[in-house]
Design a protein around this motif. Structure first.
Motif, PDB file in Angstrom:
ATOM      1  N   LEU A   1     -15.686   0.759  16.691  1.00 18.47           N
ATOM      2  CA  LEU A   1     -14.710  -0.244  16.370  1.00 18.47           C
ATOM      3  C   LEU A   1     -13.609   0.362  15.528  1.00 18.47           C
ATOM      4  N   GLU A   2     -12.404  -0.084  15.824  1.00 21.49           N
ATOM      5  CA  GLU A   2     -11.274   0.349  15.010  1.00 21.49           C
ATOM      6  C   GLU A   2     -10.590  -0.867  14.429  1.00 21.49           C
ATOM      7  N   GLY A   3      -9.965  -0.662  13.351  1.00 18.59           N
ATOM      8  CA  GLY A   3      -9.241  -1.740  12.709  1.00 18.59           C
ATOM      9  C   GLY A   3      -8.524  -1.210  11.488  1.00 18.59           C
ATOM     10  N   HIS A   4      -7.972  -2.100  10.735  1.00 17.03           N
ATOM     11  CA  HIS A   4      -7.269  -1.733   9.520  1.00 17.03           C
ATOM     12  C   HIS A   4      -8.138  -2.126   8.337  1.00 17.03           C
ATOM     13  N   LEU A   5      -8.435  -1.158   7.511  1.00 14.90           N
ATOM     14  CA  LEU A   5      -9.285  -1.428   6.366  1.00 14.90           C
ATOM     15  C   LEU A   5      -8.541  -2.133   5.246  1.00 14.90           C
ATOM     16  N   THR A   6      -7.233  -1.948   5.187  1.00 17.23           N
ATOM     17  CA  THR A   6      -6.449  -2.563   4.117  1.00 17.23           C
ATOM     18  C   THR A   6      -5.092  -3.004   4.652  1.00 17.23           C
ATOM     19  N   ILE A   7      -4.578  -4.078   4.089  1.00 18.88           N
ATOM     20  CA  ILE A   7      -3.251  -4.546   4.495  1.00 18.88           C
ATOM     21  C   ILE A   7      -2.160  -3.903   3.656  1.00 18.88           C
ATOM     22  N   PHE A   8      -2.524  -3.108   2.690  1.00 14.55           N
ATOM     23  CA  PHE A   8      -1.541  -2.528   1.787  1.00 14.55           C
ATOM     24  C   PHE A   8      -0.896  -1.273   2.348  1.00 14.55           C
ATOM     25  N   SER A   9      -1.241  -0.896   3.555  1.00 11.76           N
ATOM     26  CA  SER A   9      -0.556   0.194   4.242  1.00 11.76           C
ATOM     27  C   SER A   9       0.811  -0.331   4.699  1.00 11.76           C
ATOM     28  N   PRO A  10       1.883   0.454   4.554  1.00 11.40           N
ATOM     29  CA  PRO A  10       3.208  -0.036   4.946  1.00 11.40           C
ATOM     30  C   PRO A  10       3.288  -0.459   6.417  1.00 11.40           C
ATOM     31  N   VAL A  11       2.621   0.267   7.282  1.00 14.52           N
ATOM     32  CA  VAL A  11       2.676  -0.070   8.712  1.00 14.52           C
ATOM     33  C   VAL A  11       2.001  -1.415   8.976  1.00 14.52           C
ATOM     34  N   VAL A  12       0.848  -1.626   8.386  1.00 17.53           N
ATOM     35  CA  VAL A  12       0.120  -2.882   8.585  1.00 17.53           C
ATOM     36  C   VAL A  12       0.892  -4.038   7.974  1.00 17.53           C
ATOM     37  N   MET A  13       1.421  -3.857   6.778  1.00 17.91           N
ATOM     38  CA  MET A  13       2.188  -4.919   6.126  1.00 17.91           C
ATOM     39  C   MET A  13       3.427  -5.271   6.945  1.00 17.91           C
ATOM     40  N   PHE A  14       4.104  -4.262   7.479  1.00 17.18           N
ATOM     41  CA  PHE A  14       5.280  -4.512   8.313  1.00 17.18           C
ATOM     42  C   PHE A  14       4.900  -5.317   9.555  1.00 17.18           C
ATOM     43  N   MET A  15       3.793  -4.988  10.203  1.00 17.06           N
ATOM     44  CA  MET A  15       3.388  -5.702  11.413  1.00 17.06           C
ATOM     45  C   MET A  15       3.009  -7.152  11.106  1.00 17.06           C
ATOM     46  N   ILE A  16       2.326  -7.369   9.990  1.00 19.84           N
ATOM     47  CA  ILE A  16       1.971  -8.741   9.617  1.00 19.84           C
ATOM     48  C   ILE A  16       3.236  -9.554   9.367  1.00 19.84           C
ATOM     49  N   LEU A  17       4.180  -8.995   8.645  1.00 19.05           N
ATOM     50  CA  LEU A  17       5.433  -9.709   8.372  1.00 19.05           C
ATOM     51  C   LEU A  17       6.252  -9.900   9.636  1.00 19.05           C
ATOM     52  N   ALA A  18       6.266  -8.900  10.519  1.00 15.23           N
ATOM     53  CA  ALA A  18       7.035  -9.004  11.762  1.00 15.23           C
ATOM     54  C   ALA A  18       6.467 -10.078  12.679  1.00 15.23           C
ATOM     55  N   MET A  19       5.168 -10.328  12.604  1.00 12.59           N
ATOM     56  CA  MET A  19       4.562 -11.376  13.434  1.00 12.59           C
ATOM     57  C   MET A  19       4.654 -12.752  12.783  1.00 12.59           C
ATOM     58  N   SER A  20       4.748 -12.813  11.470  1.00 15.59           N
ATOM     59  CA  SER A  20       4.682 -14.092  10.767  1.00 15.59           C
ATOM     60  C   SER A  20       6.043 -14.685  10.421  1.00 15.59           C
ATOM     61  N   LEU A  21       6.982 -13.876  10.003  1.00 14.00           N
ATOM     62  CA  LEU A  21       8.260 -14.399   9.504  1.00 14.00           C
ATOM     63  C   LEU A  21       9.160 -15.040  10.564  1.00 14.00           C
ATOM     64  N   PRO A  22       9.183 -14.581  11.819  1.00  9.79           N
ATOM     65  CA  PRO A  22      10.059 -15.246  12.798  1.00  9.79           C
ATOM     66  C   PRO A  22       9.695 -16.693  13.086  1.00  9.79           C
ATOM     67  N   TYR A  80      -6.415 -14.183   6.468  1.00 10.38           N
ATOM     68  CA  TYR A  80      -6.654 -12.737   6.555  1.00 10.38           C
ATOM     69  C   TYR A  80      -6.207 -12.047   5.269  1.00 10.38           C
ATOM     70  N   VAL A  81      -5.057 -12.446   4.752  1.00 16.67           N
ATOM     71  CA  VAL A  81      -4.545 -11.856   3.510  1.00 16.67           C
ATOM     72  C   VAL A  81      -5.474 -12.191   2.348  1.00 16.67           C
ATOM     73  N   VAL A  82      -5.967 -13.431   2.282  1.00 18.72           N
ATOM     74  CA  VAL A  82      -6.893 -13.825   1.221  1.00 18.72           C
ATOM     75  C   VAL A  82      -8.165 -12.981   1.291  1.00 18.72           C
ATOM     76  N   CYS A  83      -8.653 -12.748   2.508  1.00 19.59           N
ATOM     77  CA  CYS A  83      -9.863 -11.945   2.675  1.00 19.59           C
ATOM     78  C   CYS A  83      -9.605 -10.478   2.309  1.00 19.59           C
ATOM     79  N   GLN A  84      -8.448  -9.955   2.694  1.00 21.40           N
ATOM     80  CA  GLN A  84      -8.133  -8.558   2.404  1.00 21.40           C
ATOM     81  C   GLN A  84      -7.909  -8.304   0.922  1.00 21.40           C
TER      82      GLN A  84
END
Length: 103
Positions: A1-22, A80-84
């Motif tokens: 299994l692959e995934g992101h262990l933390t949301i504090f990575s710039p790439v992961v944070m950018f993707m979360i914001l890019a999917m949520s803010l629009p 997801y952010v609360v859990c991370q």
């Protein structure tokens, strides 16, 4: 299994914001257009039959409810952010995040 262990990575944070803010400007645009269409329908209702007017009102309600569905995705992202961040995380919480995102 692959995934992101933390949301504090710039790439992961950018993707979360890019999917949520629009979602926010899209929702604002939808409600502005909805108001204009309802105003136009109200001015044209004298020339439409009662059945046609009711059908248009129902159609606008259905489209509005459909446009609100992306808000549930924002709830999943928030969970997801609360859990991370470690504020609250349990298997039940993780299951709820997946259920909300699958709406």
């Amino acid at each position: 299994l692959e995934g992101h262990l933390t949301i504090f990575s710039p790439v992961v944070m950018f993707m979360i914001l890019a999917m949520s803010l629009p979602i926010v400007p899209t929702m604002i645009g939808i409600f502005i257009i909805r108001r204009k269409v309802l105003t136009l329908m109200a001015s044209q209702s004298a020339t439409m039959s009662d059945k046609t007017t009711r059908m248009h009102v129902i159609f606008m309600r259905v489209l509005t409810l459909q446009s609100v569905l992306p808000i549930s995705f924002s709830g999943a992202v928030g969970g997801y952010v609360v859990c991370q961040t470690g504020l609250a995380c349990s298997p039940i919480h993780e299951h709820c995040i997946m259920e909300v995102s699958n709406l």
